[in-house]
Every structure is written in structure tokens, then in C-alpha cells.
Design a protein around this motif. Structure first.
Motif, PDB file in Angstrom:
ATOM      1  N   PRO A   1      16.100  80.654 -15.532  1.00  0.00           N
ATOM      2  CA  PRO A   1      16.630  80.971 -14.193  1.00  0.00           C
ATOM      3  C   PRO A   1      15.694  80.583 -13.055  1.00  0.00           C
ATOM      4  O   PRO A   1      16.154  80.269 -11.962  1.00  0.00           O
ATOM      5  CB  PRO A   1      16.886  82.479 -14.236  1.00  0.00           C
ATOM      6  N   SER A   2      14.388  80.570 -13.290  1.00  0.00           N
ATOM      7  CA  SER A   2      13.448  80.190 -12.228  1.00  0.00           C
ATOM      8  C   SER A   2      13.662  78.740 -11.805  1.00  0.00           C
ATOM      9  O   SER A   2      13.646  78.421 -10.613  1.00  0.00           O
ATOM     10  CB  SER A   2      12.008  80.369 -12.704  1.00  0.00           C
ATOM     11  N   SER A   3      13.873  77.861 -12.780  1.00  0.00           N
ATOM     12  CA  SER A   3      14.088  76.450 -12.463  1.00  0.00           C
ATOM     13  C   SER A   3      15.410  76.253 -11.726  1.00  0.00           C
ATOM     14  O   SER A   3      15.497  75.464 -10.785  1.00  0.00           O
ATOM     15  CB  SER A   3      14.059  75.620 -13.747  1.00  0.00           C
ATOM     16  N   ILE A   4      16.430  76.970 -12.130  1.00  0.00           N
ATOM     17  CA  ILE A   4      17.729  76.901 -11.456  1.00  0.00           C
ATOM     18  C   ILE A   4      17.580  77.349  -9.997  1.00  0.00           C
ATOM     19  O   ILE A   4      18.090  76.698  -9.079  1.00  0.00           O
ATOM     20  CB  ILE A   4      18.767  77.767 -12.203  1.00  0.00           C
ATOM     21  N   LYS A   5      16.857  78.435  -9.792  1.00  0.00           N
ATOM     22  CA  LYS A   5      16.634  78.956  -8.438  1.00  0.00           C
ATOM     23  C   LYS A   5      15.912  77.928  -7.563  1.00  0.00           C
ATOM     24  O   LYS A   5      16.245  77.754  -6.389  1.00  0.00           O
ATOM     25  CB  LYS A   5      15.825  80.253  -8.519  1.00  0.00           C
ATOM     26  N   ILE A   6      14.935  77.225  -8.128  1.00  0.00           N
ATOM     27  CA  ILE A   6      14.195  76.207  -7.381  1.00  0.00           C
ATOM     28  C   ILE A   6      15.124  75.088  -6.930  1.00  0.00           C
ATOM     29  O   ILE A   6      15.089  74.666  -5.767  1.00  0.00           O
ATOM     30  CB  ILE A   6      13.029  75.654  -8.225  1.00  0.00           C
ATOM     31  N   LEU A   7      15.959  74.583  -7.839  1.00  0.00           N
ATOM     32  CA  LEU A   7      16.886  73.498  -7.478  1.00  0.00           C
ATOM     33  C   LEU A   7      17.789  73.912  -6.324  1.00  0.00           C
ATOM     34  O   LEU A   7      18.029  73.134  -5.403  1.00  0.00           O
ATOM     35  CB  LEU A   7      17.712  73.074  -8.700  1.00  0.00           C
ATOM     36  N   GLU A   8      18.283  75.137  -6.371  1.00  0.00           N
ATOM     37  CA  GLU A   8      19.157  75.620  -5.298  1.00  0.00           C
ATOM     38  C   GLU A   8      18.373  75.817  -3.996  1.00  0.00           C
ATOM     39  O   GLU A   8      18.848  75.472  -2.919  1.00  0.00           O
ATOM     40  CB  GLU A   8      19.849  76.907  -5.745  1.00  0.00           C
TER      41      GLU A   8
END
Length: 166
Positions: free
Chosen positions: A132-139
Motif C-alpha cells: 500500500p505504501s507504493s500505491i500511495k506514492i503513485l497517487e
């Protein structure tokens, strides 16, 4: 040097970065969501491949250097296949610097690097649904969620993102 932020220098990888890169791509925990750690024997060739990509295409995956320590703490940038029009953004960081905002800072810098080429039309990225941390960064850095996409290499559906470059 390719790009500089307040805390980081983004530069072309060098063969001398092997020991630092081993702590990133060669680390099982860091690469948990990316098919696992890369064999240490393969790392010099990967570094040379990215050096060559920069020389040939003007865009690549780069070393991320923390100014305060002068150490390579991450690798980020672009996997370039056939042309610069469509590239994949990636980022990986040493576990010891997780949670400090370096991935977001580097991701935003990489977007600027891509825009400066004047050739990139679309940037895409994906992240493991278990990260989820990587997903949050992309957004956070402005990617648009396109949907779930099946990736044969990871044998899973992953959130898939794109950004159209103006």
C-alpha cells in the motif's frame, strides 16, 4: 548529476555503486513485492545495462544519493523498452530509509526528468496490491489509476497507473 532536490542527488548509476545496490536490489525484504531479491552476481550487469541505457537513450534508472550521508540509498527512474514515448517508472529504496518521504520526493523528481527529455508521452507504473505504501506514492505524485492489470511475471493482478506527459 541528472537532477537534484533539497535532500537528494539523482545521478547515473556507476559500477562502484555495487555494494549500495546490493542493499537494495539484492535485499529480499526490499524486493519482496518485486519477485524477490536479485542475485548479487547479476547486479554488475544490471548496473552496466542502466549505464548503457542512459548513454543510448538519455533516460534510465538512476542512483538516488542522500546528500547528508553521500550514500546511494535507492534506485529509481525508468525502464525504457523500444522508445522514449512510453516508459515504466520504478523506485526501490534501502530499508533503512523507508518512511522518510524519499520515494515521493524521488518519484516527483523522476517525472520532471522525463518531462525534460521532451520525448516521453506516457509514463506507467504498477505496484503490488500487498504494498500500500507504493500505491500511495503513485497517487500522491499524480499518477492516474487505470485499473487492475494482470502481470505474468508476478502472476497477479496489480493496480496499474498512467500519466500522460504534456
Amino acid at each position: 548529476m541528472i537532477y537534484e532536490t533539497n535532500r537528494l542527488i539523482i545521478r547515473v548509476l556507476e559500477e562502484a555503486d555495487y555494494e549500495d545496490v546490493k542493499q537494495i536490489w539484492g535485499n529480499e525484504e526490499v524486493m519482496e513485492h518485486c519477485l524477490g531479491a536479485i542475485s548479487h552476481e547479476l547486479l554488475p550487469e544490471i548496473i552496466r545495462t542502466y549505464i548503457h541505457c542512459q548513454a543510448e537513450k538519455g533516460l534510465s534508472v538512476y542512483a538516488v544519493v542522500e546528500k547528508e550521508s553521500s550514500r546511494v540509498i535507492g534506485a529509481a527512474g525508468f525502464n525504457v523498452k523500444d522508445s522514449l514515448e512510453e516508459v515504466e517508472m520504478i523506485y526501490h529504496f534501502s530499508k533503512e530509509v523507508w518512511g522518510r518521504g524519499y520515494a515521493s520526493e524521488t518519484g516527483a523528481a523522476c517525472l520532471n526528468i522525463a518531462k525534460q527529455t521532451g520525448k516521453v508521452k506516457k509514463i506507467y507504473a504498477s505496484a503490488s496490491p500487498h504494498n500500500p505504501s507504493s500505491i500511495k506514492i503513485l497517487e500522491k505524485i499524480g499518477f492516474d489509476f487505470i485499473g487492475l492489470k494482470w502481470f505474468e511475471d508476478t502472476k497477479q493482478e496489480e493496480p496499474y497507473y498512467e500519466m500522460v506527459v504534456d
